[in-house]
Scaffold this active site. Structure first.
Site, PDB file in Angstrom:
ATOM      1  N   HIS A  19       0.811  -1.212   0.000  1.00 26.00           N
ATOM      2  CA  HIS A  19       0.000   0.000   0.000  1.00 26.00           C
ATOM      3  C   HIS A  19       0.849   1.269   0.000  1.00 26.00           C
ATOM      4  CE1 HIS A  19      -3.559  -2.482   1.744  1.00 26.00           C
ATOM      5  NE2 HIS A  19      -3.492  -2.562   0.428  1.00 26.00           N
ATOM      6  N   HIS A  42      -8.112  -8.383  -7.946  1.00 23.64           N
ATOM      7  CA  HIS A  42      -8.526  -9.167  -6.778  1.00 23.64           C
ATOM      8  C   HIS A  42      -8.701  -8.193  -5.623  1.00 23.64           C
ATOM      9  CE1 HIS A  42      -6.426 -11.914  -9.494  1.00 23.64           C
ATOM     10  NE2 HIS A  42      -7.134 -12.902  -8.954  1.00 23.64           N
ATOM     11  N   GLU A 115     -13.875  -8.681  -7.892  1.00 20.69           N
ATOM     12  CA  GLU A 115     -13.811  -9.575  -6.724  1.00 20.69           C
ATOM     13  C   GLU A 115     -14.795 -10.715  -6.946  1.00 20.69           C
ATOM     14  OE1 GLU A 115     -13.045 -11.786  -3.890  1.00 20.69           O
ATOM     15  OE2 GLU A 115     -11.783  -9.994  -4.071  1.00 20.69           O
ATOM     16  N   ASP A 140     -13.917 -13.018 -12.594  1.00 21.29           N
ATOM     17  CA  ASP A 140     -12.483 -13.293 -12.553  1.00 21.29           C
ATOM     18  C   ASP A 140     -11.701 -12.043 -12.944  1.00 21.29           C
ATOM     19  OD1 ASP A 140     -10.168 -15.362 -12.664  1.00 21.29           O
ATOM     20  OD2 ASP A 140     -10.049 -14.274 -14.567  1.00 21.29           O
ATOM     21  N   GLY A 141     -10.757 -11.660 -12.087  1.00 20.37           N
ATOM     22  CA  GLY A 141     -10.028 -10.414 -12.315  1.00 20.37           C
ATOM     23  C   GLY A 141      -9.112 -10.451 -13.515  1.00 20.37           C
ATOM     24  N   ASP A 161      -3.220  -8.724  -7.556  1.00 26.82           N
ATOM     25  CA  ASP A 161      -2.918  -9.195  -6.197  1.00 26.82           C
ATOM     26  C   ASP A 161      -3.766 -10.418  -5.876  1.00 26.82           C
ATOM     27  OD1 ASP A 161      -2.336  -9.458  -3.524  1.00 26.82           O
ATOM     28  OD2 ASP A 161      -3.486  -7.725  -2.883  1.00 26.82           O
TER      29      ASP A 161
END
Length: 259
Positions: A19, A42, A115, A140-141, A161
């Site tokens: 982050h 994600h 998500e 699905d990302g 991620d």
């Protein structure tokens, strides 16, 4: 992976690493008065309570952001995002990357957040419901990124991620990154990955280095959160890293070495 829930790990040292660099990259992008796109493959639920049973069970936040928040000055974009979110959500709130991004970005910017987990998706929709510039997808990302790239606006950043609980993620990532880089050659591509006691990430990173020789690859190590915990570090790959991000990464290296 539909069994993974980040509430047990929110605010841990890997989140701090991820982050802090994400906030710096977004801060750089917003210095130019042009709209941008933020994508996340994600996204998780977007907001976590550090007093929750899940957070208390692992104690990872206590060893993470609650322990090292003094690393970041009040003008650091990570600190600014944390303070802004806690003013609205309470002192024990911890933002996931979607909420950090939404807080640092502007109304003219666009967010696309994937998500797949039903409960996490519902929580993410609730968290982002007041953000008129964010769109949440239950899909699905990886597929979402393929369908949206190159996005409009074309300037921007994608954070990848996954849970990394599927070994296939390590094998697919180099090819996915190469495809994404070809489709969106101006986009900043950020990939977070865990460093485990069994170094599953090494073949993946070697393959990415071979095809993306100018990528910034930054890794930090830290003590395991508890006895037997397999994660002992955090890594970030950044394609098209913004100016100055490598220096910020080196500053983080020194911080993590002090643990």
């Amino acid at each position: 992976m539909l069994s993974y829930q980040h509430a047990y790990h929110a605010g841990n040292l890997a989140d701090v690493h991820k982050h802090a660099l994400l906030a710096q990259a977004l801060d750089y992008l917003t210095q130019k008065n042009k709209p941008l796109t933020y994508l996340e493959t994600h996204a998780g639920r977007g907001l976590y309570d550090l007093t929750s049973a899940e957070a208390q069970k692992t104690g990872e936040a206590a060893q993470g952001i609650s322990f090292v928040s003094q690393w970041f000055g009040k003008d650091h974009p990570y600190t600014r995002a944390l303070h802004a979110i806690r003013e609205k959500r309470g002192p024990n709130a911890y933002p996931g990357s979607p909420l950090i991004a939404q807080t640092l970005l502007r109304e003219s910017d666009r967010l696309h957040l994937a998500e797949l987990h039903p409960q996490e998706h519902a929580a993410l929709e609730f968290t982002m419901s007041a953000a008129g510039n964010a769109k949440v997808y239950q899909q699905d990302g990886f597929a979402l990124a393929q369908s949206l790239c190159p996005p409009d606006p074309r300037r921007g950043l994608i954070l990848i991620d996954p849970s990394w609980e599927l070994k296939e993620d390590y094998a697919r990532m180099p090819r996915f990154v190469d495809t994404l880089a070809k489709k969106w050659n101006v986009g900043i591509v950020m990939i977070w990955y865990p460093i485990l006691t069994e170094p599953q990430h090494k073949p993946m990173i070697a393959a990415i280095r071979q095809s993306q020789s100018e990528a910034l690859i930054h890794e930090v190590t830290f003590p395991p959160a508890r006895k037997g915990h397999r994660m002992v570090g955090s890594g970030m790959v950044v394609l098209n890293p913004p100016w100055g991000l490598a220096d910020h990464a080196q500053a983080l290296t020194k911080r993590f070495k002090s643990l």
